[in-house]
Design a protein around this motif. Structure first.
Motif, PDB file in Angstrom:
ATOM      1  N   ARG A 112       9.044   7.840   8.591  1.00 42.08           N
ATOM      2  CA  ARG A 112       7.978   8.633   9.220  1.00 42.08           C
ATOM      3  C   ARG A 112       8.255   8.978  10.672  1.00 42.08           C
ATOM      4  O   ARG A 112       7.674   9.907  11.211  1.00 42.08           O
TER       5      ARG A 112
ATOM      6  N   THR B 248      10.399   7.240   1.388  1.00 41.68           N
ATOM      7  CA  THR B 248       9.140   6.518   1.630  1.00 41.68           C
ATOM      8  C   THR B 248       8.699   6.742   3.073  1.00 41.68           C
ATOM      9  O   THR B 248       9.372   7.413   3.857  1.00 41.68           O
ATOM     10  N   GLY B 249       7.615   6.084   3.412  1.00 35.39           N
ATOM     11  CA  GLY B 249       7.071   6.181   4.766  1.00 35.39           C
ATOM     12  C   GLY B 249       7.956   5.588   5.839  1.00 35.39           C
ATOM     13  O   GLY B 249       7.699   5.786   7.035  1.00 35.39           O
ATOM     14  N   ILE B 250       9.002   4.855   5.440  1.00 35.47           N
ATOM     15  CA  ILE B 250       9.850   4.222   6.454  1.00 35.47           C
ATOM     16  C   ILE B 250      10.526   5.264   7.344  1.00 35.47           C
ATOM     17  O   ILE B 250      10.905   4.983   8.477  1.00 35.47           O
TER      18      ILE B 250
ATOM     19  N   VAL C 185      15.556   5.458  -0.110  1.00 36.22           N
ATOM     20  CA  VAL C 185      14.362   5.816  -0.855  1.00 36.22           C
ATOM     21  C   VAL C 185      13.427   6.674   0.009  1.00 36.22           C
ATOM     22  O   VAL C 185      13.192   6.350   1.185  1.00 36.22           O
TER      23      VAL C 185
ATOM     24  N   ASP D  93      -1.271  -9.052   8.531  1.00 39.89           N
ATOM     25  CA  ASP D  93      -0.538  -8.306   9.557  1.00 39.89           C
ATOM     26  C   ASP D  93       0.633  -9.175   9.988  1.00 39.89           C
ATOM     27  O   ASP D  93       0.457 -10.184  10.674  1.00 39.89           O
ATOM     28  N   LEU D  94       1.827  -8.769   9.579  1.00 39.36           N
ATOM     29  CA  LEU D  94       3.026  -9.567   9.860  1.00 39.36           C
ATOM     30  C   LEU D  94       3.402  -9.546  11.333  1.00 39.36           C
ATOM     31  O   LEU D  94       4.250 -10.331  11.763  1.00 39.36           O
TER      32      LEU D  94
ATOM     33  N   ASN E 190       0.818  -1.225   0.000  1.00 43.91           N
ATOM     34  CA  ASN E 190       0.000   0.000   0.000  1.00 43.91           C
ATOM     35  C   ASN E 190       0.844   1.264   0.000  1.00 43.91           C
ATOM     36  O   ASN E 190       0.307   2.363  -0.113  1.00 43.91           O
ATOM     37  N   SER E 191       2.161   1.105   0.102  1.00 44.08           N
ATOM     38  CA  SER E 191       2.991   2.289   0.344  1.00 44.08           C
ATOM     39  C   SER E 191       4.375   2.100  -0.274  1.00 44.08           C
ATOM     40  O   SER E 191       4.819   0.964  -0.486  1.00 44.08           O
TER      41      SER E 191
ATOM     42  N   ASN F  85       8.332  -7.637   1.016  1.00 43.52           N
ATOM     43  CA  ASN F  85       8.765  -6.236   0.982  1.00 43.52           C
ATOM     44  C   ASN F  85       8.453  -5.464   2.262  1.00 43.52           C
ATOM     45  O   ASN F  85       9.194  -4.549   2.627  1.00 43.52           O
TER      46      ASN F  85
ATOM     47  N   ILE G 136       7.948   1.491  -1.728  1.00 41.14           N
ATOM     48  CA  ILE G 136       8.535   0.590  -2.723  1.00 41.14           C
ATOM     49  C   ILE G 136       7.546  -0.521  -3.098  1.00 41.14           C
ATOM     50  O   ILE G 136       7.429  -0.900  -4.267  1.00 41.14           O
TER      51      ILE G 136
ATOM     52  N   ALA H  44      15.738  -6.550   1.612  1.00 38.42           N
ATOM     53  CA  ALA H  44      16.600  -6.365   2.789  1.00 38.42           C
ATOM     54  C   ALA H  44      17.029  -4.908   2.840  1.00 38.42           C
ATOM     55  O   ALA H  44      16.231  -4.008   2.529  1.00 38.42           O
TER      56      ALA H  44
ATOM     57  N   GLY I 155      18.205   0.866  -2.292  1.00 40.60           N
ATOM     58  CA  GLY I 155      18.692   2.244  -2.333  1.00 40.60           C
ATOM     59  C   GLY I 155      18.136   2.975  -1.119  1.00 40.60           C
ATOM     60  O   GLY I 155      17.429   2.379  -0.294  1.00 40.60           O
TER      61      GLY I 155
ATOM     62  N   LYS J 202      17.394  -6.951   9.027  1.00 35.42           N
ATOM     63  CA  LYS J 202      17.769  -6.931   7.609  1.00 35.42           C
ATOM     64  C   LYS J 202      18.880  -7.946   7.321  1.00 35.42           C
ATOM     65  O   LYS J 202      18.936  -8.525   6.247  1.00 35.42           O
TER      66      LYS J 202
ATOM     67  N   ARG K 114      -1.686  -4.762   5.862  1.00 34.64           N
ATOM     68  CA  ARG K 114      -2.362  -4.871   7.164  1.00 34.64           C
ATOM     69  C   ARG K 114      -3.613  -4.013   7.209  1.00 34.64           C
ATOM     70  O   ARG K 114      -4.503  -4.269   8.018  1.00 34.64           O
TER      71      ARG K 114
ATOM     72  N   TYR L 291      16.879  -2.967  13.700  1.00 32.20           N
ATOM     73  CA  TYR L 291      16.575  -2.907  12.259  1.00 32.20           C
ATOM     74  C   TYR L 291      17.694  -3.598  11.463  1.00 32.20           C
ATOM     75  O   TYR L 291      17.431  -4.401  10.571  1.00 32.20           O
TER      76      TYR L 291
HETATM   77  N1  LIG Z   1      13.165   3.470   2.135  1.00 28.38           N
HETATM   78  C1  LIG Z   1      14.443   3.110   2.200  1.00 28.38           C
HETATM   79  O1  LIG Z   1      15.365   3.924   2.093  1.00 28.38           O
HETATM   80  C2  LIG Z   1      14.795   1.658   2.398  1.00 28.38           C
HETATM   81  C3  LIG Z   1      16.155   1.309   2.410  1.00 28.38           C
HETATM   82  C4  LIG Z   1      16.500  -0.026   2.566  1.00 28.38           C
HETATM   83  C5  LIG Z   1      15.501  -0.976   2.720  1.00 28.38           C
HETATM   84  N2  LIG Z   1      14.182  -0.604   2.709  1.00 28.38           N
HETATM   85  C6  LIG Z   1      13.172  -1.656   2.878  1.00 28.38           C
HETATM   86  O2  LIG Z   1      12.187  -1.512   1.883  1.00 28.38           O
HETATM   87  C7  LIG Z   1      10.985  -2.147   2.326  1.00 28.38           C
HETATM   88  C8  LIG Z   1       9.794  -1.260   1.984  1.00 28.38           C
HETATM   89  O3  LIG Z   1       9.864  -0.102   2.789  1.00 28.38           O
HETATM   90  P1  LIG Z   1       9.504   1.360   2.258  1.00 28.38           P
HETATM   91  O4  LIG Z   1      10.751   2.136   2.270  1.00 28.38           O
HETATM   92  O5  LIG Z   1       8.693   1.271   1.008  1.00 28.38           O
HETATM   93  O6  LIG Z   1       8.632   1.910   3.501  1.00 28.38           O
HETATM   94  P2  LIG Z   1       7.069   2.205   3.688  1.00 28.38           P
HETATM   95  O7  LIG Z   1       6.601   3.167   2.670  1.00 28.38           O
HETATM   96  O8  LIG Z   1       6.942   2.579   5.126  1.00 28.38           O
HETATM   97  O9  LIG Z   1       6.385   0.813   3.418  1.00 28.38           O
HETATM   98  C9  LIG Z   1       6.446  -0.222   4.358  1.00 28.38           C
HETATM   99  C10 LIG Z   1       5.262  -1.130   4.159  1.00 28.38           C
HETATM  100  O10 LIG Z   1       5.335  -2.176   5.139  1.00 28.38           O
HETATM  101  C11 LIG Z   1       4.047  -2.270   5.727  1.00 28.38           C
HETATM  102  N3  LIG Z   1       4.052  -2.865   7.066  1.00 28.38           N
HETATM  103  C12 LIG Z   1       4.611  -2.367   8.184  1.00 28.38           C
HETATM  104  N4  LIG Z   1       4.290  -3.153   9.228  1.00 28.38           N
HETATM  105  C13 LIG Z   1       3.516  -4.160   8.744  1.00 28.38           C
HETATM  106  C14 LIG Z   1       2.849  -5.266   9.323  1.00 28.38           C
HETATM  107  N5  LIG Z   1       2.883  -5.501  10.647  1.00 28.38           N
HETATM  108  N6  LIG Z   1       2.157  -6.105   8.519  1.00 28.38           N
HETATM  109  C15 LIG Z   1       2.074  -5.868   7.195  1.00 28.38           C
HETATM  110  N7  LIG Z   1       2.647  -4.829   6.599  1.00 28.38           N
HETATM  111  C16 LIG Z   1       3.357  -3.978   7.366  1.00 28.38           C
HETATM  112  C17 LIG Z   1       3.518  -0.853   5.756  1.00 28.38           C
HETATM  113  O11 LIG Z   1       2.128  -0.841   5.996  1.00 28.38           O
HETATM  114  P3  LIG Z   1       1.417   0.456   6.682  1.00 28.38           P
HETATM  115  O12 LIG Z   1       1.322   1.486   5.599  1.00 28.38           O
HETATM  116  O13 LIG Z   1       0.086  -0.096   7.126  1.00 28.38           O
HETATM  117  O14 LIG Z   1       2.308   0.884   7.817  1.00 28.38           O
HETATM  118  C18 LIG Z   1       3.913  -0.408   4.369  1.00 28.38           C
HETATM  119  O15 LIG Z   1       2.995  -0.877   3.426  1.00 28.38           O
HETATM  120  C19 LIG Z   1      11.178  -2.419   3.811  1.00 28.38           C
HETATM  121  O16 LIG Z   1      11.451  -3.794   4.000  1.00 28.38           O
HETATM  122  C20 LIG Z   1      12.388  -1.590   4.172  1.00 28.38           C
HETATM  123  O17 LIG Z   1      13.119  -2.142   5.249  1.00 28.38           O
HETATM  124  C21 LIG Z   1      13.809   0.693   2.556  1.00 28.38           C
END
Ligand SMILES: NC(=O)c1ccc[n+]([C@@H]2O[C@H](COP(=O)([O-])OP(=O)(O)OC[C@H]3O[C@@H](n4cnc5c(N)ncnc54)[C@H](OP(=O)(O)O)[C@@H]3O)[C@@H](O)[C@H]2O)c1
Length: 283
Positions: A209, A205-207, A203, A67-68, A19-20, A94, A22, A142, A201, A174, A42, A170
């Protein structure tokens, strides 16, 4: 050769956290290329906000509640998907979170529980369907942050995170993604199901937040977009040149070398065994 519009017709994928960020771009891209995509989220409402426009555009996209942080929900999601009697050609693990000190519903450190354990159980519950659908792929999103982890302390997995910003936890989660990929490749060798781990990369995103608003605004200006960030995931999930390759780590749509500890086969085997016990799977 660039992919044609419907080059994934007849292929079925599950994308967690679709939903969000990547995951949203990954799911949309796969669906727009003709695949049938299950957005495992979730929040069904947030998932539908992504899936409904895709369907309106003629794509095959639907939401699977997952819901993980709740292993009963993981079992429910797997059962719901399996009941559909569809093949599964790609499982994109993801979803992820960072920066929260809490426990999952089953009492595990939240970051490890969501980022690794929930995906471990989901993958194992879908194993038979993936094998029956081979060639099929498991893609574990990862992070380069796995390099910060020097190992896994198996004695603290039932305690909330202790480190500032839960950053250490974290990194461990990973690292677990990379080790799980390596062990999947070893255990499922010859099955036609291959596994890939990747760093997307840095990125926007909401991570991020949980960072203070102005800081978040500033640093996300220097990050790549979710569209660019999904590139390596889509590469691992679909690139013809990766057929038959398994257990490796990718960055910027190319193979990369993970940390030394992420190449520790004994640790990968131990993580698998401990994860089985934690989620209640028979050895
Ligand atoms: N952004 C970066 O720079 C970066 C760098 C390296 C790795 N990553 C990895 O990329 C992946 C995607 O992250 P993103 O950056 O796209 O962040 P994001 O926009 O925050 O997306 C994370 C997703 O995971 C979901 N999630 C969180 N807790 C969950 C749960 N208990 N059950 C099911 N889904 C859940 C979120 O759902 P909600 O919207 O409901 O919270 C959201 O859909 C992650 O594994 C992250 O570790 C990201």
């Amino acid at each position: 050769m660039p992919p044609t519009a419907a080059d994934l017709a007849g292929r079925t994928f599950i994308v967690t956290g679709a939903n969000s960020g990547i995951g949203r771009v990954t799911a949309a891209t796969l669906a727009e290329r003709g695949a049938q995509v299950f957005l495992a989220c979730r929040s069904v409402g947030k998932g539908e906000a992504v899936a409904a426009p895709l369907r309106a555009g003629g794509a095959k996209a639907e939401v699977l509640h997952l819901d993980l942080a709740d292993l009963a929900s993981v079992r429910g999601a797997a059962a719901t998907f399996l009941a559909r009697d569809l093949p599964l050609h790609g499982l994109i693990n993801n979803a992820g979170l960072a920066g929260t000190r809490a426990l999952t519903r089953d009492g595990f450190e939240l970051t490890f529980g969501v980022n690794h354990l929930g995906h471990f159980l989901l993958t194992r519950l879908l194993e038979a369907r993936l094998r029956a659908s081979a060639p099929a792929r498991v893609v574990n999103v990862a992070s380069g942050a796995h390099r910060s982890a020097k190992g896994i302390d198996f004695t603290v997995l039932r305690e909330p995170a202790r480190s500032p910003g839960a950053l250490r936890e974290y990194g461990v989660s990973k690292l677990a993604n990379v080790l799980f990929t390596r062990e999947l490749a070893r255990r499922w060798a010859g099955s036609g199901v291959t596994a890939y781990a990747l760093h997307p990369g840095v990125v926007a995103t909401g991570i991020w937040r949980r960072l203070p608003g102005p800081l978040r605004w500033l640093i996300t200006r220097f990050m790549i977009s979710p569209e660019e960030g999904a590139g390596t995931t889509i590469f691992c999930a679909t690139a013809p040149e990766l057929a038959g390759v398994s257990g490796r780590y990718y960055d910027r749509q190319g193979e990369s070398t993970p940390s030394a500890v992420a190449q520790d086969d004994a640790l990968a085997a131990r993580l698998w065994d401990e994860s089985e016990k934690l989620v209640g799977l028979p050895p």
